[in-house]
Design a protein around this motif. Structure first.
Motif, mmCIF file in Angstrom:
data_model
loop_
_atom_site.group_PDB
_atom_site.id
_atom_site.type_symbol
_atom_site.label_atom_id
_atom_site.label_comp_id
_atom_site.label_asym_id
_atom_site.label_seq_id
_atom_site.Cartn_x
_atom_site.Cartn_y
_atom_site.Cartn_z
ATOM 1 N N MET A 84 0.978 -1.118 -0.096
ATOM 2 C CA MET A 84 0.015 -0.045 0.081
ATOM 3 C C MET A 84 0.819 1.366 0.094
ATOM 4 S SD MET A 84 -3.128 -0.969 0.104
ATOM 5 C CE MET A 84 -4.473 -0.338 0.971
ATOM 6 N N ILE A 85 1.966 1.187 0.857
ATOM 7 C CA ILE A 85 2.822 2.419 0.918
ATOM 8 C C ILE A 85 3.400 2.507 -0.611
ATOM 9 C CG2 ILE A 85 5.077 3.256 1.747
ATOM 10 C CD1 ILE A 85 4.480 1.717 4.470
ATOM 11 N N GLU A 98 2.256 1.623 -3.541
ATOM 12 C CA GLU A 98 1.431 2.027 -4.428
ATOM 13 C C GLU A 98 1.264 3.601 -4.285
ATOM 14 O OE1 GLU A 98 -3.250 0.947 -5.446
ATOM 15 O OE2 GLU A 98 -2.150 -0.516 -4.355
ATOM 16 N N THR A 99 0.765 4.146 -3.006
ATOM 17 C CA THR A 99 0.600 5.521 -2.652
ATOM 18 C C THR A 99 1.477 6.255 -3.259
ATOM 19 O OG1 THR A 99 -0.949 4.569 -0.807
ATOM 20 C CG2 THR A 99 -0.137 6.973 -0.888
#
Lengths: 397, 65
Positions: free
Chosen positions: A384-385, A387-388
């Motif tokens: 998630m990190i 991707e963000t």
């Protein structure tokens, strides 16, 4: 020094300690099916006196303290007794922070004002497992649901502008509905943090000296695990899905999630507050019961965690905490659990998790599944990190 | 992905946990309120700063137009 030792530090003379005051022992005004305190041998039935807390503070010496008022249900101690204890804590010469963990049934305006008016700025946590259906393991002694009273307390807190942290136990009634759980919590603006705690209740037994309701006893099947228990794998799926929903629905604006926020801190190279993701584990925890019994964390088996049966029998808490006295058994036991981490590439982020839960799971051959749950959540958060960060740079051109 | 999540990551990166909250057991969710207050405050400040920058940028652009 063995690598696992870096995951389990012992406090120095001036380190902050986490102090749990069992104001009323295991006494409670409700009868949650999964309650771990009620599975232990019956205690005295007494309540902690302010004078006992004063002696205890002297015994603890020169440590700053993070105090948790706990139970059973701590509000059963009554406003006068709790106010007296808060006054004693306020007299401590070193910094003290106070948290209270309540089931919320008695938390009316008077209690809320007592906690918010004290100079110590008491922070309030309420136990609630989601909507009334999710919350059905939390029943009163007549088998009635408790949700409506807790909801009333959450609304009262909001009206007074008081923030609440929710402790949500994850079990078979809510583990497959993370979306429903999160949507329900957004209905209460007072809630600012939601902490998920798993019911890894394998190999647990009910002690015969404590009377339990028929409904609870019926959930303990012979030779099987209790109905409410979930596996580490189920918990990892719950945490990852709840995190995705939290981001997608922008619930982040309403409340933070734990343990995910602590794990994010850890991934980003910091040491979080949560003892599962920090090297400050059981040896930083001191629990006082009515009558003077002092133990480490109450998640540990009683025979391992006992420092002393009487506050007058042990002269130095510092010796106890660094295993010079009664706790050498705990030291050996922790080593057995954490040795495995020495060769793990995730240990600098995971930091070993909860040793009490791991030992319970080890006894039923599920210790590797526990490690896989931690790895799954860490990998999910890392993705998630990435991707963000990628999205952010794309949006900046 | 939520831009708020990106703000959270930035906020965490800006902080170092103080001793105030280096001791939370598994028993309570209350102390994470300190965490929420600290990080929310940074996220709000960052957003205000970004909004101010964007407003300034818009004003400059308006003048240039």
């Amino acid at each position: 020094m063995a690598k696992w030792r870096e995951l389990y530090k012992t406090p120095s003379d001036s380190d902050k300690l986490s102090v749990i005051l069992k104001l009323v022992g295991e006494a409670c005004n409700i009868d949650c099916n999964y309650c771990y305190e009620k599975r232990k041998p019956k205690t005295s039935g007494r309540m902690l006196e302010a004078s006992e807390v004063r002696n205890f503070l002297t015994y603890l010496g020169n440590h700053p303290l993070a105090v948790e008022l706990h139970g059973g249900e701590p509000l059963l101690a009554g406003r006068k007794r709790v106010a007296d204890i808060l006054n004693v804590l306020q007299e401590h010469s070193l910094p003290v922070s106070i948290k209270v963990m309540t089931n919320g049934l008695l938390l009316d305006d008077e209690w809320l004002q007592l906690f918010s008016n004290t100079k110590l700025n008491v922070q309030i946590g309420i136990s609630l497992d989601g909507d009334p259906d999710h919350n059905l393991y939390r029943l009163d002694f007549s088998g009635q649901t408790t949700s409506s009273l807790v909801e009333h307390s959450l609304r009262a807190a909001h009206q007074l502008g008081i923030d609440i942290g929710v402790l949500c136990v994850v079990h078979q009634r809510n583990v497959y509905d993370p979306e429903g759980v999160l949507h329900y919590f957004t209905k209460f603006p007072a809630i600012k943090t939601v902490k998920f705690a798993p019911c890894f209740d394998y190999n647990v037994e009910q002690h015969p000296t404590v009377k339990r309701s028929d409904s609870t006893l019926s959930l303990f099947s012979l030779n099987e695990d209790p109905e409410w228990s979930i596996s580490p794998h189920e918990f990892s799926i719950f945490l990852n899905k709840s995190f995705d929903i939290w981001c997608k629905e922008d619930f982040l604006s309403s409340f933070f999630l734990e343990p995910q926020t602590s794990l994010l801190r850890s991934i980003l190279g910091q040491i979080p507050a949560d003892c599962h993701t920090s090297p400050r584990k059981c040896s930083y925890v001191v629990t006082l019961y009515p009558g003077g019994r002092i133990t480490s964390c109450d998640e540990l088996p009683a025979f391992l965690s006992l420092y002393t049966d009487s506050i007058n029998e042990t002269t130095s808490i510092d010796k106890a905490l660094i295993f010079e006295e009664n706790s050498h058994l705990l030291n050996e036991w922790v080593e057995q659990v954490l040795q495995k981490c020495s060769n793990c590439e995730y240990s600098h982020v995971c930091r070993g998790g909860c040793v009490a839960a791991r030992q319970r799971l080890k006894s039923v051959g599920k210790d590797e599944e526990y490690c896989q749950y931690r790895i799954s959540v860490i990998e999910h958060l890392r993705a998630m990190i990435s991707e963000t960060t990628l999205d952010f740079h794309k949006s900046r051109g | 992905m939520s831009s708020r999540f990106h703000e959270l990551i930035k906020a965490i990166s800006k902080t170092s946990p103080s001793s105030e909250y280096l001791s939370e057991t598994t028993h309570t969710s209350a102390v994470s309120l300190s965490e929420w207050r600290q990080l929310s405050s940074i996220m709000t400040d960052d957003k205000s700063a970004t909004d101010t920058l964007n407003e300034s940028h818009d004003q400059v652009s308006d003048r240039e137009d």
